[in-house]
Design a protein around this motif. Structure first.
Motif, PDB file in Angstrom:
ATOM      1  N   MET A   1     -94.830  69.681  -6.510  1.00  0.00           N
ATOM      2  CA  MET A   1     -95.045  68.562  -6.316  1.00  0.00           C
ATOM      3  C   MET A   1     -95.540  68.165  -4.822  1.00  0.00           C
ATOM      4  O   MET A   1     -96.688  67.451  -4.573  1.00  0.00           O
ATOM      5  CB  MET A   1     -94.038  67.655  -6.737  1.00  0.00           C
ATOM      6  CG  MET A   1     -94.526  66.143  -6.439  1.00  0.00           C
ATOM      7  SD  MET A   1     -94.573  64.940  -7.608  1.00  0.00           S
ATOM      8  CE  MET A   1     -93.029  64.929  -8.570  1.00  0.00           C
ATOM      9  N   ALA A   2     -94.750  68.599  -3.996  1.00  0.00           N
ATOM     10  CA  ALA A   2     -95.068  68.244  -2.471  1.00  0.00           C
ATOM     11  C   ALA A   2     -96.509  68.845  -2.262  1.00  0.00           C
ATOM     12  O   ALA A   2     -97.448  68.368  -1.656  1.00  0.00           O
ATOM     13  CB  ALA A   2     -94.065  68.827  -1.773  1.00  0.00           C
ATOM     14  N   ALA A   3     -96.953  70.030  -2.682  1.00  0.00           N
ATOM     15  CA  ALA A   3     -98.001  70.817  -2.569  1.00  0.00           C
ATOM     16  C   ALA A   3     -99.202  70.158  -3.354  1.00  0.00           C
ATOM     17  O   ALA A   3    -100.308  69.818  -2.821  1.00  0.00           O
ATOM     18  CB  ALA A   3     -98.145  72.308  -3.123  1.00  0.00           C
ATOM     19  N   GLY A   4     -99.033  69.438  -4.441  1.00  0.00           N
ATOM     20  CA  GLY A   4     -99.944  68.809  -5.036  1.00  0.00           C
ATOM     21  C   GLY A   4    -100.317  67.544  -4.419  1.00  0.00           C
ATOM     22  O   GLY A   4    -101.481  66.992  -4.626  1.00  0.00           O
ATOM     23  N   VAL A   5     -99.705  66.778  -3.547  1.00  0.00           N
ATOM     24  CA  VAL A   5     -99.492  65.588  -2.831  1.00  0.00           C
ATOM     25  C   VAL A   5    -100.089  65.907  -1.593  1.00  0.00           C
ATOM     26  O   VAL A   5    -101.285  65.249  -1.018  1.00  0.00           O
ATOM     27  CB  VAL A   5     -98.343  64.725  -2.607  1.00  0.00           C
ATOM     28  CG1 VAL A   5     -98.517  63.678  -1.809  1.00  0.00           C
ATOM     29  CG2 VAL A   5     -97.986  64.299  -4.069  1.00  0.00           C
ATOM     30  N   LEU A   6     -99.641  66.996  -0.634  1.00  0.00           N
ATOM     31  CA  LEU A   6     -99.899  67.396   0.754  1.00  0.00           C
ATOM     32  C   LEU A   6    -101.397  68.312   0.886  1.00  0.00           C
ATOM     33  O   LEU A   6    -101.892  67.942   1.862  1.00  0.00           O
ATOM     34  CB  LEU A   6     -98.636  68.062   1.383  1.00  0.00           C
ATOM     35  CG  LEU A   6     -97.570  67.039   1.387  1.00  0.00           C
ATOM     36  CD1 LEU A   6     -96.600  67.731   2.100  1.00  0.00           C
ATOM     37  CD2 LEU A   6     -97.620  65.741   2.288  1.00  0.00           C
ATOM     38  N   VAL A   7    -101.385  69.213  -0.224  1.00  0.00           N
ATOM     39  CA  VAL A   7    -102.582  69.737   0.061  1.00  0.00           C
ATOM     40  C   VAL A   7    -103.861  69.193   0.167  1.00  0.00           C
ATOM     41  O   VAL A   7    -104.941  69.433   0.957  1.00  0.00           O
ATOM     42  CB  VAL A   7    -102.668  71.200  -1.034  1.00  0.00           C
ATOM     43  CG1 VAL A   7    -103.927  71.961  -1.013  1.00  0.00           C
ATOM     44  CG2 VAL A   7    -101.430  72.124  -0.721  1.00  0.00           C
ATOM     45  N   PRO A   8    -104.358  68.513  -0.876  1.00  0.00           N
ATOM     46  CA  PRO A   8    -105.574  67.647  -0.933  1.00  0.00           C
ATOM     47  C   PRO A   8    -105.571  66.708   0.292  1.00  0.00           C
ATOM     48  O   PRO A   8    -106.721  66.687   0.860  1.00  0.00           O
ATOM     49  CB  PRO A   8    -105.271  66.671  -2.107  1.00  0.00           C
ATOM     50  CG  PRO A   8    -104.473  67.575  -2.948  1.00  0.00           C
ATOM     51  CD  PRO A   8    -103.381  68.131  -2.058  1.00  0.00           C
ATOM     52  N   ILE A   9    -104.334  66.244   0.819  1.00  0.00           N
ATOM     53  CA  ILE A   9    -104.521  65.358   1.950  1.00  0.00           C
ATOM     54  C   ILE A   9    -104.941  66.140   3.043  1.00  0.00           C
ATOM     55  O   ILE A   9    -105.803  65.823   4.216  1.00  0.00           O
ATOM     56  CB  ILE A   9    -103.484  64.563   2.274  1.00  0.00           C
ATOM     57  CG1 ILE A   9    -103.260  63.426   1.117  1.00  0.00           C
ATOM     58  CG2 ILE A   9    -103.060  63.631   3.618  1.00  0.00           C
ATOM     59  CD1 ILE A   9    -101.823  62.721   0.987  1.00  0.00           C
ATOM     60  N   GLY A  10    -104.256  67.361   3.495  1.00  0.00           N
ATOM     61  CA  GLY A  10    -104.575  68.345   4.518  1.00  0.00           C
ATOM     62  C   GLY A  10    -105.807  68.893   4.371  1.00  0.00           C
ATOM     63  O   GLY A  10    -106.237  68.783   5.496  1.00  0.00           O
ATOM     64  N   LEU A  11    -106.263  69.252   3.349  1.00  0.00           N
ATOM     65  CA  LEU A  11    -107.748  69.655   3.339  1.00  0.00           C
ATOM     66  C   LEU A  11    -108.846  68.574   3.688  1.00  0.00           C
ATOM     67  O   LEU A  11    -109.613  68.853   4.347  1.00  0.00           O
ATOM     68  CB  LEU A  11    -107.909  70.332   1.884  1.00  0.00           C
ATOM     69  CG  LEU A  11    -107.323  71.688   1.677  1.00  0.00           C
ATOM     70  CD1 LEU A  11    -107.620  72.066   0.015  1.00  0.00           C
ATOM     71  CD2 LEU A  11    -107.648  72.771   2.653  1.00  0.00           C
ATOM     72  N   ALA A  12    -108.528  67.417   3.125  1.00  0.00           N
ATOM     73  CA  ALA A  12    -109.406  66.187   3.687  1.00  0.00           C
ATOM     74  C   ALA A  12    -109.452  65.810   4.980  1.00  0.00           C
ATOM     75  O   ALA A  12    -110.328  65.636   5.495  1.00  0.00           O
ATOM     76  CB  ALA A  12    -108.945  65.083   2.684  1.00  0.00           C
ATOM     77  N   ALA A  13    -108.260  66.171   5.584  1.00  0.00           N
ATOM     78  CA  ALA A  13    -108.011  65.959   6.943  1.00  0.00           C
ATOM     79  C   ALA A  13    -108.870  67.106   7.707  1.00  0.00           C
ATOM     80  O   ALA A  13    -108.961  66.796   9.279  1.00  0.00           O
ATOM     81  CB  ALA A  13    -106.597  65.936   7.761  1.00  0.00           C
ATOM     82  N   MET A 155    -112.614  64.854   0.605  1.00  0.00           N
ATOM     83  CA  MET A 155    -111.677  65.344  -0.221  1.00  0.00           C
ATOM     84  C   MET A 155    -112.299  66.863  -0.709  1.00  0.00           C
ATOM     85  O   MET A 155    -113.612  66.870  -1.050  1.00  0.00           O
ATOM     86  CB  MET A 155    -111.270  64.849  -1.358  1.00  0.00           C
ATOM     87  CG  MET A 155    -110.237  63.780  -1.195  1.00  0.00           C
ATOM     88  SD  MET A 155    -109.733  63.234  -2.959  1.00  0.00           S
ATOM     89  CE  MET A 155    -108.196  64.333  -3.262  1.00  0.00           C
ATOM     90  N   GLU A 156    -111.786  67.995  -0.592  1.00  0.00           N
ATOM     91  CA  GLU A 156    -112.326  69.249  -0.935  1.00  0.00           C
ATOM     92  C   GLU A 156    -112.062  69.160  -2.388  1.00  0.00           C
ATOM     93  O   GLU A 156    -111.246  68.695  -3.158  1.00  0.00           O
ATOM     94  CB  GLU A 156    -111.172  70.331  -0.390  1.00  0.00           C
ATOM     95  CG  GLU A 156    -111.698  71.710  -0.342  1.00  0.00           C
ATOM     96  CD  GLU A 156    -111.192  72.217  -1.976  1.00  0.00           C
ATOM     97  OE1 GLU A 156    -111.953  72.944  -2.410  1.00  0.00           O
ATOM     98  OE2 GLU A 156    -110.246  71.822  -2.495  1.00  0.00           O
ATOM     99  N   PRO A 157    -113.270  69.854  -3.012  1.00  0.00           N
ATOM    100  CA  PRO A 157    -113.591  69.563  -4.391  1.00  0.00           C
ATOM    101  C   PRO A 157    -112.533  70.144  -5.362  1.00  0.00           C
ATOM    102  O   PRO A 157    -111.992  69.608  -6.387  1.00  0.00           O
ATOM    103  CB  PRO A 157    -114.989  69.992  -4.783  1.00  0.00           C
ATOM    104  CG  PRO A 157    -115.545  70.292  -3.487  1.00  0.00           C
ATOM    105  CD  PRO A 157    -114.641  70.398  -2.313  1.00  0.00           C
ATOM    106  N   VAL A 158    -112.154  71.538  -5.040  1.00  0.00           N
ATOM    107  CA  VAL A 158    -111.202  72.184  -6.043  1.00  0.00           C
ATOM    108  C   VAL A 158    -109.708  71.301  -5.910  1.00  0.00           C
ATOM    109  O   VAL A 158    -109.179  71.086  -7.065  1.00  0.00           O
ATOM    110  CB  VAL A 158    -110.861  73.705  -5.607  1.00  0.00           C
ATOM    111  CG1 VAL A 158    -109.859  74.274  -6.435  1.00  0.00           C
ATOM    112  CG2 VAL A 158    -112.061  74.294  -5.717  1.00  0.00           C
TER     113      VAL A 158
END
Length: 190
Positions: A1-13, A155-158
């Protein structure tokens, strides 16, 4: 769950598109991204299935995250207003030529109505509240997911697609589980 939340935010950053954007525009985008990420957590809190947040604690956290979602939507729209008032007016009046705008405004109003009904929950009664909340979820989740998927931005598409799918599946699972619990526990549909 943490990855599901943090990875898209981190990649967008890390998006190169941020280099040419003003801070207020970046804040608008990240408010939207954070709101979508919180929508992954919401159904799990409502069901009380997160470790350490079962039953009453989960519902309390669900209320707090709901308030945070409202705040993030307000920041998202207000910051976009600061960057381009005419565009926001077109979106709010349903005149915008961008298809993602209609989905976003639909989800926004459904979030606001949900918040208003949550405040008046006791006056509505539990049964009416559950039915209204269910209908509004059917507007908020698809509206937010389609809104996000149609935007080509930071946001990164994948990761955006994976987060959107997770949000949709989490909401569907929670609605199904709640409805089945309602049938078995109360002998009637929600």
């Amino acid at each position: 769950m943490a990855a599901g939340v943090l990875v898209p935010i981190g990649l967008a950053a890390q998006s190169p598109l941020l280099q040419w954007r003003e801070p207020v525009y970046i804040a608008a985008g990240f408010a939207g991204i954070a709101a979508l990420a919180l929508m992954l957590v919401q159904p799990l809190l409502a069901l009380g299935v997160l470790p350490g947040l079962a039953a009453r604690r989960g519902r309390r956290a669900h209320h707090l995250v709901g308030a945070a979602l409202v705040a993030l939507v307000i920041v998202h729209v207000a910051a976009l207003w600061l960057t381009s008032p005419p565009d926001v007016v077109d979106v709010l009046l349903l005149r915008s030529p961008t298809p993602f705008s209609l989905w976003g405004v639909l989800a926004m109003w459904a979030v606001f109505v949900t918040a208003g009904l949550a405040v008046a929950r006791r006056a509505l009664g539990a049964r009416l509240w559950r039915k209204a909340h269910f209908v509004l979820i059917l507007l908020i989740v698809p509206g937010s997911v389609v809104h996000a998927l149609l935007i080509e931005g930071t946001m990164e598409p994948v990761s955006k697609a994976v987060l959107s799918l997770a949000v949709a599946l989490g909401a569907a699972w929670a609605v199904r589980r709640r409805r089945l619990a309602g049938v078995f526990l109360r002998g009637k549909h929600l």
